[in-house]
Design a protein around this motif. Structure first.
Motif, PDB file in Angstrom:
ATOM      1  N   ILE A   1       0.857  -1.198   0.000  1.00 24.44           N
ATOM      2  CA  ILE A   1       0.000   0.000   0.000  1.00 24.44           C
ATOM      3  C   ILE A   1       0.889   1.243   0.000  1.00 24.44           C
ATOM      4  O   ILE A   1       0.621   2.220  -0.702  1.00 24.44           O
ATOM      5  N   ALA A   2       1.963   1.192   0.785  1.00 24.02           N
ATOM      6  CA  ALA A   2       2.922   2.306   0.797  1.00 24.02           C
ATOM      7  C   ALA A   2       3.576   2.458  -0.572  1.00 24.02           C
ATOM      8  O   ALA A   2       3.776   3.579  -1.048  1.00 24.02           O
ATOM      9  N   GLU A   3       3.877   1.341  -1.230  1.00 20.55           N
ATOM     10  CA  GLU A   3       4.463   1.400  -2.573  1.00 20.55           C
ATOM     11  C   GLU A   3       3.496   2.079  -3.542  1.00 20.55           C
ATOM     12  O   GLU A   3       3.913   2.904  -4.363  1.00 20.55           O
ATOM     13  N   SER A   4       2.212   1.754  -3.454  1.00 18.50           N
ATOM     14  CA  SER A   4       1.198   2.389  -4.315  1.00 18.50           C
ATOM     15  C   SER A   4       1.095   3.882  -4.021  1.00 18.50           C
ATOM     16  O   SER A   4       0.935   4.699  -4.940  1.00 18.50           O
TER      17      SER A   4
ATOM     18  N   ILE B   1      15.426   9.819  -8.196  1.00 24.14           N
ATOM     19  CA  ILE B   1      14.829  10.148  -6.903  1.00 24.14           C
ATOM     20  C   ILE B   1      13.712   9.149  -6.562  1.00 24.14           C
ATOM     21  O   ILE B   1      13.560   8.758  -5.408  1.00 24.14           O
ATOM     22  N   TYR B   2      12.983   8.703  -7.563  1.00 23.12           N
ATOM     23  CA  TYR B   2      11.911   7.719  -7.340  1.00 23.12           C
ATOM     24  C   TYR B   2      12.481   6.429  -6.742  1.00 23.12           C
ATOM     25  O   TYR B   2      11.937   5.900  -5.777  1.00 23.12           O
ATOM     26  N   GLY B   3      13.571   5.940  -7.284  1.00 21.87           N
ATOM     27  CA  GLY B   3      14.187   4.717  -6.763  1.00 21.87           C
ATOM     28  C   GLY B   3      14.633   4.881  -5.318  1.00 21.87           C
ATOM     29  O   GLY B   3      14.396   4.002  -4.479  1.00 21.87           O
ATOM     30  N   ASN B   4      15.256   6.006  -5.021  1.00 19.49           N
ATOM     31  CA  ASN B   4      15.706   6.270  -3.647  1.00 19.49           C
ATOM     32  C   ASN B   4      14.516   6.367  -2.693  1.00 19.49           C
ATOM     33  O   ASN B   4      14.557   5.842  -1.584  1.00 19.49           O
ATOM     34  N   ILE B   5      13.471   7.054  -3.127  1.00 16.79           N
ATOM     35  CA  ILE B   5      12.268   7.193  -2.297  1.00 16.79           C
ATOM     36  C   ILE B   5      11.640   5.825  -2.051  1.00 16.79           C
ATOM     37  O   ILE B   5      11.303   5.484  -0.913  1.00 16.79           O
ATOM     38  N   MET B   6      11.483   5.040  -3.109  1.00 14.12           N
ATOM     39  CA  MET B   6      10.827   3.740  -2.974  1.00 14.12           C
ATOM     40  C   MET B   6      11.557   2.856  -1.961  1.00 14.12           C
ATOM     41  O   MET B   6      10.941   2.277  -1.064  1.00 14.12           O
ATOM     42  N   ILE B   7      12.873   2.785  -2.072  1.00 10.06           N
ATOM     43  CA  ILE B   7      13.637   1.924  -1.157  1.00 10.06           C
ATOM     44  C   ILE B   7      13.607   2.471   0.266  1.00 10.06           C
ATOM     45  O   ILE B   7      13.318   1.738   1.218  1.00 10.06           O
ATOM     46  N   ALA B   8      13.890   3.755   0.436  1.00  6.45           N
ATOM     47  CA  ALA B   8      13.985   4.337   1.782  1.00  6.45           C
ATOM     48  C   ALA B   8      12.635   4.337   2.497  1.00  6.45           C
ATOM     49  O   ALA B   8      12.551   3.977   3.681  1.00  6.45           O
ATOM     50  N   VAL B   9      11.576   4.734   1.807  1.00  6.45           N
ATOM     51  CA  VAL B   9      10.266   4.829   2.462  1.00  6.45           C
ATOM     52  C   VAL B   9       9.710   3.439   2.771  1.00  6.45           C
ATOM     53  O   VAL B   9       9.188   3.210   3.860  1.00  6.45           O
TER      54      VAL B   9
END
Length: 133
Positions: free
Chosen positions: A18-21, A36-44
Motif C-alpha cells: 500500500i505504501a508502494e502504491s 529520486i523515485y528509486g531512492n524514495i521507494m527503497i527508503a520509504v
C-alpha cells in the motif's frame, strides 16, 4: 508548500505494498525523476517495514501513518508508528567489523544514504525522509 497527503495503514507486513502504491501515486502526481523515485521507494518502504516490525511489533491493531509534503525544492515523507520509540542516537554502525556478519541493522543506514535528510522525532516513533528536487 502544498497540503500534505496522508495515509494510515494497519501493521501487517503485506501492507508495505500500500505504501508502494502511495509512492507511485505521488510520482505520477509530482513527476519525480527515476533516480529520486528509486531512492524514495527503497527508503520509504524500508521505513514502513521497520515501523510495522520494530515499532508496532506486527500488531495489526496499531497503524503506520505516512505523510507526504512536497514543495518546489523537496519531497518529504514522514513515517510514524504507534510503538514505544527507540534510541536512534545509539544505533550500532552496521559497517563496523564487529557488525558486518550480524543480520539486520542496515535499514536506517540505507535510509541515511538514500535520503538527503533523515530526521527522527517523537522519541524515535517518527522519521522524516527528505529528498531534494
Amino acid at each position: 508548500m502544498n497540503k500534505p497527503f496522508k495515509l494510515k495503514i494497519p501493521s501487517l507486513i503485506e501492507n508495505v505494498r500500500i505504501a508502494e502504491s502511495f509512492i507511485d501515486q505521488a510520482r505520477d502526481e509530482f513527476n519525480f525523476n527515476d533516480d529520486i523515485y528509486g531512492n524514495i521507494m527503497i527508503a520509504v518502504t524500508e521505513s514502513v517495514n521497520n515501523a510495522i516490525i520494530h515499532g508496532n511489533k506486527n500488531d495489526k491493531d496499531k497503524n503506520v501513518h505516512l505523510e507526504l509534503n512536497v514543495s518546489d525544492k523537496e519531497i518529504a515523507f514522514t513515517i510514524e508508528d504507534e510503538g514505544k520509540g527507540f534510541d536512534f542516537d545509539g544505533l550500532p554502525d552496521p559497517t563496523a567489523p564487529e557488525n558486518i556478519d550480524k543480520p539486520g541493522g542496515r535499514g536506517i543506514f540505507l535510509m541515511k544514504h538514500l535520503a538527503d535528510e533523515v530526521e527522527f522525532s517523537k522519541e524515535g516513533r517518527a522519521i522524516t525522509l527528505t529528498f531534494y528536487i
